[in-house]
Enzyme design. Structure first.
Site, PDB file in Angstrom:
ATOM      1  CG  ASN A   9     112.887 102.198   3.399  1.00  0.00           C
ATOM      2  OD1 ASN A   9     113.550 103.180   3.758  1.00  0.00           O
ATOM      3  ND2 ASN A   9     111.618 102.031   3.737  1.00  0.00           N
ATOM      4  CE  LYS A  11     111.593 100.201   7.051  1.00  0.00           C
ATOM      5  NZ  LYS A  11     110.444  99.528   7.625  1.00  0.00           N
ATOM      6  CG  HIS A  92     107.363 103.171   3.505  1.00  0.00           C
ATOM      7  ND1 HIS A  92     106.919 102.856   4.766  1.00  0.00           N
ATOM      8  CD2 HIS A  92     108.183 102.164   3.125  1.00  0.00           C
ATOM      9  CE1 HIS A  92     107.461 101.692   5.129  1.00  0.00           C
ATOM     10  NE2 HIS A  92     108.226 101.257   4.148  1.00  0.00           N
ATOM     11  CD  GLU A  94     108.079 102.140   8.329  1.00  0.00           C
ATOM     12  OE1 GLU A  94     109.071 102.821   8.033  1.00  0.00           O
ATOM     13  OE2 GLU A  94     108.131 100.902   8.507  1.00  0.00           O
ATOM     14  CD  GLU A 164     107.109  98.190   1.225  1.00  0.00           C
ATOM     15  OE1 GLU A 164     108.154  97.574   1.347  1.00  0.00           O
ATOM     16  OE2 GLU A 164     106.904  99.290   1.756  1.00  0.00           O
ATOM     17  N   GLY A 170     108.446  94.655   8.725  1.00  0.00           N
ATOM     18  CA  GLY A 170     109.207  94.598   9.966  1.00  0.00           C
ATOM     19  C   GLY A 170     108.686  93.611  10.987  1.00  0.00           C
ATOM     20  CB  SER A 205     109.002  90.182   6.647  1.00  0.00           C
ATOM     21  OG  SER A 205     108.616  90.985   7.747  1.00  0.00           O
ATOM     22  N   GLY A 226     113.547  96.406   3.858  1.00  0.00           N
ATOM     23  CA  GLY A 226     113.899  97.268   4.978  1.00  0.00           C
ATOM     24  C   GLY A 226     115.044  96.664   5.791  1.00  0.00           C
ATOM     25  N   GLY A 227     114.704  95.983   6.884  1.00  0.00           N
ATOM     26  CA  GLY A 227     115.701  95.482   7.836  1.00  0.00           C
ATOM     27  C   GLY A 227     116.851  94.720   7.187  1.00  0.00           C
TER      28      GLY A 227
HETATM   29  C1  PEP Z   1     109.872  98.466   4.226  1.00  0.00           C
HETATM   30  O1  PEP Z   1     109.814  99.199   5.212  1.00  0.00           O
HETATM   31  O2  PEP Z   1     109.728  98.942   3.088  1.00  0.00           O
HETATM   32  C2  PEP Z   1     110.110  97.052   4.442  1.00  0.00           C
HETATM   33  C3  PEP Z   1     109.807  96.234   3.482  1.00  0.00           C
HETATM   34  O3  PEP Z   1     110.628  96.692   5.666  1.00  0.00           O
HETATM   35  P1  PEP Z   1     111.045  95.210   6.141  1.00  0.00           P
HETATM   36  O4  PEP Z   1     111.774  94.555   4.981  1.00  0.00           O
HETATM   37  O5  PEP Z   1     111.909  95.412   7.321  1.00  0.00           O
HETATM   38  O6  PEP Z   1     109.779  94.481   6.434  1.00  0.00           O
END
Ligand code: PEP
Length: 243
Positions: A9, A11, A92, A94, A164, A170, A205, A226-227
């Protein structure tokens, strides 16, 4: 037998110069044909990425429930599909938190995505206060019941659930392996027969260091990342760990 599934993702990150990173991810994915890999970039990159990298599944990060109309700034599911998307992330945290999306709205988005022949990654997860009060499982199962269209249980292969925990996204924090395993088992149980086929991903994470342990858990079929999906080196390590 459920296949492993790793989804990035991006973002609101990435521009034309990021296509080279996506190309390296596609190359890494091709070395692990037993893992399904997808990248969900911002809307503006979907068409370019799908054209440039036909072996990679490209997805959206949201869609509107309506097929068209006066919804300034929104994108319909069929528009994503026309741009080359094969899937879309929905619900999600967010979007649920930042844009006030309710379970009911998320469910209508899932229905719209399925009508447009998109696969769906449906996200659920609890805030920290709920976990601390010992209500995480009830909270997540209620979100699932509210956002998953009932009819879908007859077609489980079209949707993956991503658990999640909001406080893990994050932040570098992750639940214990026992807590991840317990939540995934609870979600699997709540899905009934459909749970045999539906992939349940963990997100929050995940990185190159912790992926192998998390992905080795019985009911964890993959990861929403994500990251660590923004760089081919870290995302390739997660794909390899999903083997
Ligand atoms: C996400 O936003 O779906 C996510 C899992 O982010 P991160 O891996 O950065 O925690």
């Amino acid at each position: 037998m459920r296949r492993s599934y790793v989804v990035g993702n991006w973002k609101m990150n990435g521009d034309g110069s990021s296509l080279s990173e996506a190309r390296s991810i596609a190359e890494a994915a091709s070395r692990h044909p037993e893992v399904d890999v997808a990248i969900c970039p911002p809307f503006t990159l979907i068409e370019r990425m799908a054209r440039a990298l036909p072996t990679l599944a490209v997805g959206g990060q949201d869609c509107h429930p309506a097929p068209s109309g006066a919804h300034t700034g929104s994108v319909a599911a069929a528009m994503l599909a026309e741009a080359g998307a094969k899937l879309v992330i929905l619900g999600h945290s967010e979007r649920r938190e930042g844009f006030g999306e309710s379970d009911e709205l998320v469910r209508r988005k899932v229905e719209a995505a399925l009508a447009a022949n998109l696969g769906v990654i449906l996200c659920v997860g609890e805030p920290l206060s709920v976990r601390e009060e010992g209500r995480a499982e009830a909270y997540v199962l209620a979100q699932l019941a509210g956002s998953l269209p009932y009819a879908l249980l007859a077609e489980p292969s079209r949707v993956a659930i991503a658990y999640e925990p909001i406080w893990a996204i994050g932040t570098g924090l992750t639940p214990s392996l026992e807590d991840i395993a317990a939540m995934h088992a609870a979600v699997r149980g709540a899905l009934g027969d459909a749970g045999e086929e539906m992939a349940i991903l963990y997100g929050g994470s995940v990185n190159a260091e912790n992926a192998a342990q998390i992905l080795s858990l019985d009911d964890v079929d993959g990861a929403l990342v994500g990251g660590a999906s923004l760089k081919a080196a870290s995302f390739a390590a997660i794909i390899a760990a999903a083997n």
